[in-house]
Design a protein around this motif. Structure first.
Motif, mmCIF file in Angstrom:
data_model
loop_
_atom_site.group_PDB
_atom_site.id
_atom_site.type_symbol
_atom_site.label_atom_id
_atom_site.label_comp_id
_atom_site.label_asym_id
_atom_site.label_seq_id
_atom_site.Cartn_x
_atom_site.Cartn_y
_atom_site.Cartn_z
ATOM 1 N N ALA A 133 0.828 -1.208 0.000
ATOM 2 C CA ALA A 133 0.000 0.000 0.000
ATOM 3 C C ALA A 133 0.860 1.256 0.000
ATOM 4 O O ALA A 133 0.544 2.249 -0.660
ATOM 5 N N ALA A 134 1.970 1.217 0.749
ATOM 6 C CA ALA A 134 2.875 2.374 0.771
ATOM 7 C C ALA A 134 3.507 2.599 -0.601
ATOM 8 O O ALA A 134 3.665 3.745 -1.044
ATOM 9 N N LEU A 135 3.862 1.506 -1.291
ATOM 10 C CA LEU A 135 4.406 1.636 -2.643
ATOM 11 C C LEU A 135 3.361 2.228 -3.591
ATOM 12 O O LEU A 135 3.680 3.066 -4.438
ATOM 13 N N ALA A 136 2.114 1.762 -3.462
ATOM 14 C CA ALA A 136 1.045 2.308 -4.299
ATOM 15 C C ALA A 136 0.819 3.781 -3.995
ATOM 16 O O ALA A 136 0.615 4.600 -4.904
ATOM 17 N N ASP A 137 0.886 4.132 -2.709
ATOM 18 C CA ASP A 137 0.715 5.522 -2.297
ATOM 19 C C ASP A 137 1.797 6.418 -2.896
ATOM 20 O O ASP A 137 1.542 7.563 -3.276
ATOM 21 N N ASN A 138 3.017 5.885 -3.008
ATOM 22 C CA ASN A 138 4.132 6.663 -3.554
ATOM 23 C C ASN A 138 4.217 6.615 -5.073
ATOM 24 O O ASN A 138 5.156 7.169 -5.660
ATOM 25 N N GLU A 143 1.636 1.962 -14.064
ATOM 26 C CA GLU A 143 0.249 2.392 -14.279
ATOM 27 C C GLU A 143 -0.666 1.236 -14.650
ATOM 28 O O GLU A 143 -1.840 1.206 -14.279
ATOM 29 N N GLU A 144 -0.138 0.238 -15.382
ATOM 30 C CA GLU A 144 -0.995 -0.874 -15.810
ATOM 31 C C GLU A 144 -1.305 -1.831 -14.671
ATOM 32 O O GLU A 144 -2.183 -2.676 -14.797
ATOM 33 N N GLN A 145 -0.585 -1.731 -13.541
ATOM 34 C CA GLN A 145 -0.815 -2.647 -12.425
ATOM 35 C C GLN A 145 -1.781 -2.085 -11.386
ATOM 36 O O GLN A 145 -2.375 -2.851 -10.630
ATOM 37 N N ILE A 146 -1.931 -0.799 -11.309
ATOM 38 C CA ILE A 146 -2.832 -0.200 -10.324
ATOM 39 C C ILE A 146 -3.398 1.099 -10.892
ATOM 40 O O ILE A 146 -2.659 1.926 -11.434
ATOM 41 N N ASP A 147 -4.720 1.272 -10.801
ATOM 42 C CA ASP A 147 -5.321 2.459 -11.389
ATOM 43 C C ASP A 147 -5.319 3.628 -10.405
ATOM 44 O O ASP A 147 -4.980 3.491 -9.223
ATOM 45 N N LYS A 148 -5.697 4.786 -10.882
ATOM 46 C CA LYS A 148 -5.627 6.007 -10.074
ATOM 47 C C LYS A 148 -6.557 5.935 -8.869
ATOM 48 O O LYS A 148 -6.209 6.397 -7.774
ATOM 49 N N SER A 149 -7.729 5.341 -9.037
ATOM 50 C CA SER A 149 -8.674 5.276 -7.916
ATOM 51 C C SER A 149 -8.115 4.437 -6.771
ATOM 52 O O SER A 149 -8.274 4.786 -5.597
ATOM 53 N N ALA A 150 -7.420 3.323 -7.101
ATOM 54 C CA ALA A 150 -6.816 2.495 -6.063
ATOM 55 C C ALA A 150 -5.695 3.255 -5.366
ATOM 56 O O ALA A 150 -5.552 3.189 -4.137
ATOM 57 N N ARG A 151 -4.895 3.993 -6.134
ATOM 58 C CA ARG A 151 -3.803 4.766 -5.532
ATOM 59 C C ARG A 151 -4.364 5.849 -4.613
ATOM 60 O O ARG A 151 -3.845 6.077 -3.518
ATOM 61 N N ASP A 152 -5.429 6.498 -5.041
ATOM 62 C CA ASP A 152 -6.039 7.529 -4.198
ATOM 63 C C ASP A 152 -6.627 6.931 -2.926
ATOM 64 O O ASP A 152 -6.576 7.549 -1.855
ATOM 65 N N TRP A 154 -5.526 4.222 -1.249
ATOM 66 C CA TRP A 154 -4.463 3.920 -0.286
ATOM 67 C C TRP A 154 -3.877 5.198 0.297
ATOM 68 O O TRP A 154 -3.537 5.249 1.479
ATOM 69 N N ARG A 155 -3.774 6.228 -0.513
ATOM 70 C CA ARG A 155 -3.224 7.490 -0.016
ATOM 71 C C ARG A 155 -4.125 8.071 1.079
ATOM 72 O O ARG A 155 -3.637 8.625 2.069
ATOM 73 N N ALA A 156 -5.433 7.909 0.918
ATOM 74 C CA ALA A 156 -6.366 8.494 1.882
ATOM 75 C C ALA A 156 -6.587 7.624 3.112
ATOM 76 O O ALA A 156 -6.971 8.128 4.173
ATOM 77 N N ASN A 157 -6.322 6.312 3.003
ATOM 78 C CA ASN A 157 -6.718 5.399 4.083
ATOM 79 C C ASN A 157 -5.578 4.574 4.673
ATOM 80 O O ASN A 157 -5.836 3.697 5.504
ATOM 81 N N LEU A 158 -4.343 4.829 4.266
ATOM 82 C CA LEU A 158 -3.221 4.002 4.701
ATOM 83 C C LEU A 158 -3.097 3.959 6.222
ATOM 84 O O LEU A 158 -3.076 2.886 6.829
ATOM 85 N N GLU A 159 -3.044 5.105 6.846
ATOM 86 C CA GLU A 159 -2.868 5.154 8.298
ATOM 87 C C GLU A 159 -4.104 4.655 9.026
ATOM 88 O O GLU A 159 -4.008 3.982 10.062
ATOM 89 N N ARG A 160 -5.286 4.950 8.497
ATOM 90 C CA ARG A 160 -6.524 4.528 9.158
ATOM 91 C C ARG A 160 -6.645 3.008 9.162
ATOM 92 O O ARG A 160 -7.046 2.409 10.165
ATOM 93 N N LEU A 161 -6.282 2.355 8.072
ATOM 94 C CA LEU A 161 -6.442 0.908 7.977
ATOM 95 C C LEU A 161 -5.334 0.145 8.685
ATOM 96 O O LEU A 161 -5.588 -0.855 9.355
ATOM 97 N N PHE A 162 -4.090 0.611 8.532
ATOM 98 C CA PHE A 162 -2.952 -0.153 9.051
ATOM 99 C C PHE A 162 -2.419 0.374 10.377
ATOM 100 O O PHE A 162 -1.681 -0.325 11.060
ATOM 101 N N GLY A 163 -2.776 1.585 10.745
ATOM 102 C CA GLY A 163 -2.356 2.124 12.027
ATOM 103 C C GLY A 163 -0.961 2.731 12.010
ATOM 104 O O GLY A 163 -0.243 2.687 11.004
ATOM 105 N N LEU A 164 -0.597 3.285 13.156
ATOM 106 C CA LEU A 164 0.721 3.881 13.369
ATOM 107 C C LEU A 164 1.289 3.333 14.672
ATOM 108 O O LEU A 164 0.627 2.572 15.379
ATOM 109 N N GLN A 165 2.508 3.735 15.008
ATOM 110 C CA GLN A 165 3.077 3.326 16.287
ATOM 111 C C GLN A 165 2.258 3.854 17.461
ATOM 112 O O GLN A 165 2.242 3.266 18.539
#
Length: 230
Positions: A133-138, A143-152, A154-165
């Motif tokens: 997810a972090a790779l997709a976020d960055n 482009e053929e492996q992940i579309d813009k909606s999926a990247r957006d 993960w960018r919006a929900n990465l911390e919410r889904l996976f958490g932080l320290q």
């Protein structure tokens, strides 16, 4: 472990007779060293692993029946009680889990203590998916492996889904087990630079002879059942 004086019931689990199918495969692999007379000898390692696979294959019919019942109970608990979602994915090549675990053959394998099958821990799944997810976020996926909606997403929900320290995420990752009793087979790695790693005065080079190191792996084409909640 095989040389220690153990109670007969415990010894029967750790050092099972080849004709008996009641021993835990996980304990037999981790603790039952009756086939491994010299843990410095690679040929003995290969012999131990081959005989372990042979014993596992003879037990398939009996273990598969109990494993099927285990999967049914687990599915009922995760789907009805935990309200988790299921996804089945099939490997396209051999899979190794826990290769670096300590073992007398120098190559480990993670086997479930209850069922004896190789499984993928939920913590490993979480770490792998978070890294992806972090790779997709960055934007590091083509482009053929992940579309813009999926990247957006993960960018919006990465911390919410996976958490932080500082706090846990909303996603829960359960261990992934094979969808049916899975077979193991022997694979081999051939490191070339043993002398370089063991002797400081030796430089790495492709002129060293490879040293075959056998290890156990899950056969290609094995379907794993994943469970997520979030």
């Amino acid at each position: 472990m095989a040389t220690l004086p153990l109670p007969s019931a415990l010894a029967g689990v750790f050092i099972a007779d080849e004709r008996e199918q009641s021993a835990s495969s996980s304990l037999l692999f981790d603790k039952g060293m009756r086939y491994l007379e010299d843990n410095k000898c690679l040929e003995k390692n290969k012999e131990f692993l081959e005989r372990f696979i042979e014993q596992m294959s003879r037990a398939d019919a009996q273990l598969a029946k109990h494993y099927e019942a285990f999967l049914e109970r687990r599915q009922d608990t995760l789907s009805r009680t935990c309200r988790a979602c299921q996804a089945d994915l099939t490997t396209d090549q051999r899979l190794v889990i826990g290769l670096g675990l300590p073992h007398s053959t120098d190559t480990g394998l993670l086997l479930d203590r209850t069922t004896g099958v190789a499984y993928i821990p939920g913590s490993s799944l979480k770490g792998m998916l978070r890294a992806a997810a972090a790779l997709a976020d960055n934007g590091e996926f083509p482009e053929e492996q992940i579309d813009k909606s999926a990247r957006d997403f993960w960018r919006a929900n990465l911390e919410r889904l996976f958490g932080l320290q500082s706090g846990t995420g909303e996603m829960i990752f359960y261990d992934a087990f094979p969808a049916e009793w899975s077979d193991l087979e022997l694979d081999v790695m051939t490191p070339h630079y043993g002398k370089y790693y063991m002797e400081k005065s030796v430089i790495p080079g492709d002129w060293f002879n490879p040293i075959p190191v056998p290890f156990l792996a899950v056969k290609a084409g094995t379907t794993f059942r994943f469970w997520f909640k979030g």
